[in-house]
Motif scaffolding. Structure first.
Motif, PDB file in Angstrom:
ATOM      1  N   ASP A  94     -16.518   0.003 -35.162  1.00 24.49           N
ATOM      2  CA  ASP A  94     -16.555  -0.833 -33.963  1.00 24.49           C
ATOM      3  C   ASP A  94     -16.578   0.006 -32.687  1.00 24.49           C
ATOM      4  N   SER A  95     -15.949   1.157 -32.732  1.00 19.83           N
ATOM      5  CA  SER A  95     -15.861   1.986 -31.519  1.00 19.83           C
ATOM      6  C   SER A  95     -17.238   2.454 -31.040  1.00 19.83           C
ATOM      7  N   PHE A  96     -18.211   2.475 -31.925  1.00 22.04           N
ATOM      8  CA  PHE A  96     -19.554   2.896 -31.511  1.00 22.04           C
ATOM      9  C   PHE A  96     -20.228   1.866 -30.611  1.00 22.04           C
ATOM     10  N   TRP A  97     -19.645   0.673 -30.505  1.00 25.72           N
ATOM     11  CA  TRP A  97     -20.149  -0.353 -29.583  1.00 25.72           C
ATOM     12  C   TRP A  97     -19.322  -0.409 -28.302  1.00 25.72           C
ATOM     13  N   ILE A  98     -18.353   0.471 -28.183  1.00 28.86           N
ATOM     14  CA  ILE A  98     -17.526   0.534 -26.977  1.00 28.86           C
ATOM     15  C   ILE A  98     -18.018   1.719 -26.153  1.00 28.86           C
ATOM     16  N   LEU A  99     -18.775   1.426 -25.118  1.00 26.16           N
ATOM     17  CA  LEU A  99     -19.426   2.478 -24.339  1.00 26.16           C
ATOM     18  C   LEU A  99     -19.129   2.359 -22.847  1.00 26.16           C
ATOM     19  N   GLU A 100     -18.160   1.536 -22.490  1.00 28.19           N
ATOM     20  CA  GLU A 100     -17.880   1.284 -21.080  1.00 28.19           C
ATOM     21  C   GLU A 100     -17.379   2.513 -20.331  1.00 28.19           C
ATOM     22  N   THR A 101     -16.614   3.360 -20.999  1.00 23.42           N
ATOM     23  CA  THR A 101     -15.967   4.475 -20.321  1.00 23.42           C
ATOM     24  C   THR A 101     -16.954   5.528 -19.832  1.00 23.42           C
ATOM     25  N   ASN A 102     -17.991   5.775 -20.596  1.00 23.69           N
ATOM     26  CA  ASN A 102     -18.911   6.870 -20.283  1.00 23.69           C
ATOM     27  C   ASN A 102     -20.272   6.330 -19.828  1.00 23.69           C
ATOM     28  N   HIS A 103     -20.259   5.305 -19.029  1.00 21.83           N
ATOM     29  CA  HIS A 103     -21.477   4.742 -18.431  1.00 21.83           C
ATOM     30  C   HIS A 103     -22.548   4.416 -19.472  1.00 21.83           C
ATOM     31  N   GLY A 104     -22.131   3.764 -20.559  1.00 18.76           N
ATOM     32  CA  GLY A 104     -23.086   3.343 -21.574  1.00 18.76           C
ATOM     33  C   GLY A 104     -23.469   4.398 -22.590  1.00 18.76           C
ATOM     34  N   HIS A 105     -22.797   5.540 -22.583  1.00 18.73           N
ATOM     35  CA  HIS A 105     -23.086   6.620 -23.521  1.00 18.73           C
ATOM     36  C   HIS A 105     -21.850   6.922 -24.365  1.00 18.73           C
ATOM     37  N   PHE A 106     -22.074   7.625 -25.469  1.00 22.53           N
ATOM     38  CA  PHE A 106     -20.958   8.063 -26.291  1.00 22.53           C
ATOM     39  C   PHE A 106     -20.132   9.085 -25.534  1.00 22.53           C
ATOM     40  N   SER A 107     -18.844   9.124 -25.840  1.00 24.28           N
ATOM     41  CA  SER A 107     -17.960  10.121 -25.243  1.00 24.28           C
ATOM     42  C   SER A 107     -17.421  11.029 -26.343  1.00 24.28           C
ATOM     43  N   VAL A 108     -16.652  11.993 -25.966  1.00 24.03           N
ATOM     44  CA  VAL A 108     -16.089  12.944 -26.927  1.00 24.03           C
ATOM     45  C   VAL A 108     -15.221  12.229 -27.953  1.00 24.03           C
ATOM     46  N   ILE A 109     -14.549  11.173 -27.546  1.00 22.17           N
ATOM     47  CA  ILE A 109     -13.672  10.449 -28.465  1.00 22.17           C
ATOM     48  C   ILE A 109     -14.454   9.849 -29.636  1.00 22.17           C
TER      49      ILE A 109
END
Length: 167
Positions: A94-109
């Motif tokens: 599910d976390s792969f659909w959570i992209l709000e933090t990095n402006h719509g991109h994957f983050s290090v987390i």
């Protein structure tokens, strides 16, 4: 059948690390629940993927000390383990659909999410194969990396739970 019971290895008791990991999971659970309660005014703006993620993480955090501190190899341990592994796996995917933090991109987390998605099936396979040492290492890695580290990283850096908890 009696001979089989005599040769079956005794369940491993929780060691100091597992007791500490259980307490750390409870502390993170308390912080997450406090943040969620404090953020009640914003609940309507939270996307469904985040609610699913929070729900599965809360299940995993709640079950972590229960599973780590109880007797191993029992039917209850196996059943709770399957629930925990499922919660971790769904949370990672599910976390792969959570992209709000990095402006719509994957983050290090998201690297931790990939780690959990790969290691959770390994966790189940090592348990089913009765490879206790590998199972224990995998559990510890998932709890430390996939649950506690990833969870702690949700509080700083202007992330949702951090904003809710710290205002």
């Amino acid at each position: 059948m009696a001979a089989e019971a005599l040769t079956r290895p005794q369940p491993l008791a929780p060691d100091l690390l597992e007791r500490v990991l259980g307490w750390a999971a409870l502390a993170l659970l308390a912080a997450a629940l406090a943040a969620i309660m404090r953020g009640h005014a914003s609940w309507g703006a939270v996307p469904p993927a985040i609610w699913l993620h929070l729900g599965t993480v809360i299940v995993a955090l709640t079950l972590t000390p229960v599973i780590l501190w109880q007797r191993r190899g029992t039917r209850l341990h196996r059943r709770l383990g399957y629930v925990w592994a499922s919660a971790m796996f769904v949370s990672a995917l599910d976390s792969f659909w959570i992209l709000e933090t990095n402006h719509g991109h994957f983050s290090v987390i998201h690297l931790l999410s990939a780690f959990v998605a790969v290691q959770t099936p390994r966790l189940v396979l090592t348990a089913r194969a009765h490879n206790h040492a590998a199972h224990r290492r995998t559990v510890r890695g998932l709890v430390i990396g996939g649950l506690l580290t990833a969870g702690a990283l949700t509080f700083p850096f202007h992330r949702l739970l951090g904003r809710w908890l710290l205002g």
